[in-house]
Scaffold this active site. Structure first.
Site, PDB file in Angstrom:
ATOM      1  N   CYS A 104      40.045  39.532  30.653  1.00  6.86           N
ATOM      2  CA  CYS A 104      39.493  40.790  31.147  1.00  6.86           C
ATOM      3  C   CYS A 104      40.277  41.938  30.545  1.00  6.86           C
ATOM      4  O   CYS A 104      41.510  41.869  30.467  1.00  6.86           O
ATOM      5  CB  CYS A 104      39.591  40.811  32.671  1.00  6.86           C
ATOM      6  SG  CYS A 104      38.962  42.319  33.430  1.00  6.86           S
ATOM      7  N   HIS A 146      30.769  37.932  35.189  1.00  2.00           N
ATOM      8  CA  HIS A 146      32.048  38.646  35.191  1.00  2.00           C
ATOM      9  C   HIS A 146      31.824  40.143  35.454  1.00  2.00           C
ATOM     10  O   HIS A 146      32.494  40.735  36.302  1.00  2.00           O
ATOM     11  CB  HIS A 146      32.719  38.430  33.822  1.00  2.00           C
ATOM     12  CG  HIS A 146      34.026  39.101  33.624  1.00  2.00           C
ATOM     13  ND1 HIS A 146      35.213  38.407  33.590  1.00  2.00           N
ATOM     14  CD2 HIS A 146      34.344  40.403  33.423  1.00  2.00           C
ATOM     15  CE1 HIS A 146      36.209  39.257  33.379  1.00  2.00           C
ATOM     16  NE2 HIS A 146      35.702  40.472  33.274  1.00  2.00           N
ATOM     17  N   GLU A 147      30.873  40.745  34.735  1.00  4.13           N
ATOM     18  CA  GLU A 147      30.631  42.185  34.896  1.00  4.13           C
ATOM     19  C   GLU A 147      30.024  42.498  36.261  1.00  4.13           C
ATOM     20  O   GLU A 147      30.375  43.507  36.884  1.00  4.13           O
ATOM     21  CB  GLU A 147      29.757  42.720  33.760  1.00  4.13           C
ATOM     22  CG  GLU A 147      30.346  42.543  32.361  1.00  4.13           C
ATOM     23  CD  GLU A 147      31.780  43.016  32.193  1.00  4.13           C
ATOM     24  OE1 GLU A 147      32.197  43.974  32.877  1.00  4.13           O
ATOM     25  OE2 GLU A 147      32.493  42.413  31.373  1.00  4.13           O
ATOM     26  N   HIS A 150      32.793  42.675  38.734  1.00  9.19           N
ATOM     27  CA  HIS A 150      33.522  43.948  38.691  1.00  9.19           C
ATOM     28  C   HIS A 150      32.863  44.984  39.594  1.00  9.19           C
ATOM     29  O   HIS A 150      33.550  45.690  40.342  1.00  9.19           O
ATOM     30  CB  HIS A 150      33.578  44.506  37.265  1.00  9.19           C
ATOM     31  CG  HIS A 150      34.743  44.027  36.469  1.00  9.19           C
ATOM     32  ND1 HIS A 150      36.051  44.182  36.882  1.00  9.19           N
ATOM     33  CD2 HIS A 150      34.797  43.388  35.281  1.00  9.19           C
ATOM     34  CE1 HIS A 150      36.857  43.665  35.973  1.00  9.19           C
ATOM     35  NE2 HIS A 150      36.118  43.166  34.991  1.00  9.19           N
TER      36      HIS A 150
END
Length: 179
Positions: A104, A146-147, A150
């Site tokens: 990341c 993953h995004e 976030h």
């Protein structure tokens, strides 16, 4: 996750938000204004992602708590996926769960084996407000998940378990950027 730079990208490179900044732990707000400010943010996200050699970047990684991310990421067949999603919703994850290396830009220099589904579907909007659906497999599915994490205030380190989690915690504690 890193990727090569692409010439001709417009936008301003913004400072990255690193683990420890409260902005990374807050759920981001929906975008309600699809005006020129949003277009500028998306351009800046691309410029910042390329400058940092990433394959994806969420708005809160540059300190903006809005539900937006960009990507320029290959899948496991080396097919390039390039785009952005505003107000994304992870609507499906399926297939086998794979543990693979994940890093990341907000935890620079570190990576750990993280479990993710091999297929993901994200729905949202483009910068002009048009509906968009993005399907990803393999590495690109990992990027989409993953995004989306976030924007919900999570980082990949939250998904790491067992001895990998303990090792990553030690590495974070020793990282120059975490002091």
């Amino acid at each position: 996750m890193r990727h090569g730079s692409i010439p001709g990208v417009h936008g301003r490179v913004r400072p990255l938000t690193l683990l420890g900044d409260p902005c990374l732990r807050e759920r981001c707000e929906d975008v309600t204004d699809f005006g020129p400010g949003l277009a500028t943010l998306v351009e800046d996200l691309f410029a910042t992602m390329y400058a940092a050699q990433g394959v994806g970047l969420a708005a809160n990684q540059v300190g903006v708590p809005l539900r937006v991310f960009v990507y320029d990421c290959p899948d496991d067949d080396d097919v390039r996926h390039l785009g952005h999603v505003v107000n994304p919703r992870l609507v499906a994850t399926d297939g086998i769960v794979l543990r693979g290396p994940e890093g990341c830009l907000s935890l620079p220099g570190l990576e750990a084996g993280t479990e993710r589904y091999d297929h993901a579907v994200v729905e949202g909007f483009t910068v002009t407000g048009e509906p968009v659906t993005v399907h990803g497999t393999g590495f690109f599915a990992r990027c989409l998940q993953h995004e989306c994490d976030h924007l919900a205030g999570r980082v990949y380190a939250d998904r790491v378990t067992g001895w990998r989690r303990r090792r990553l915690a030690r590495q974070i504690g020793r990282a120059a950027w975490s002091r």
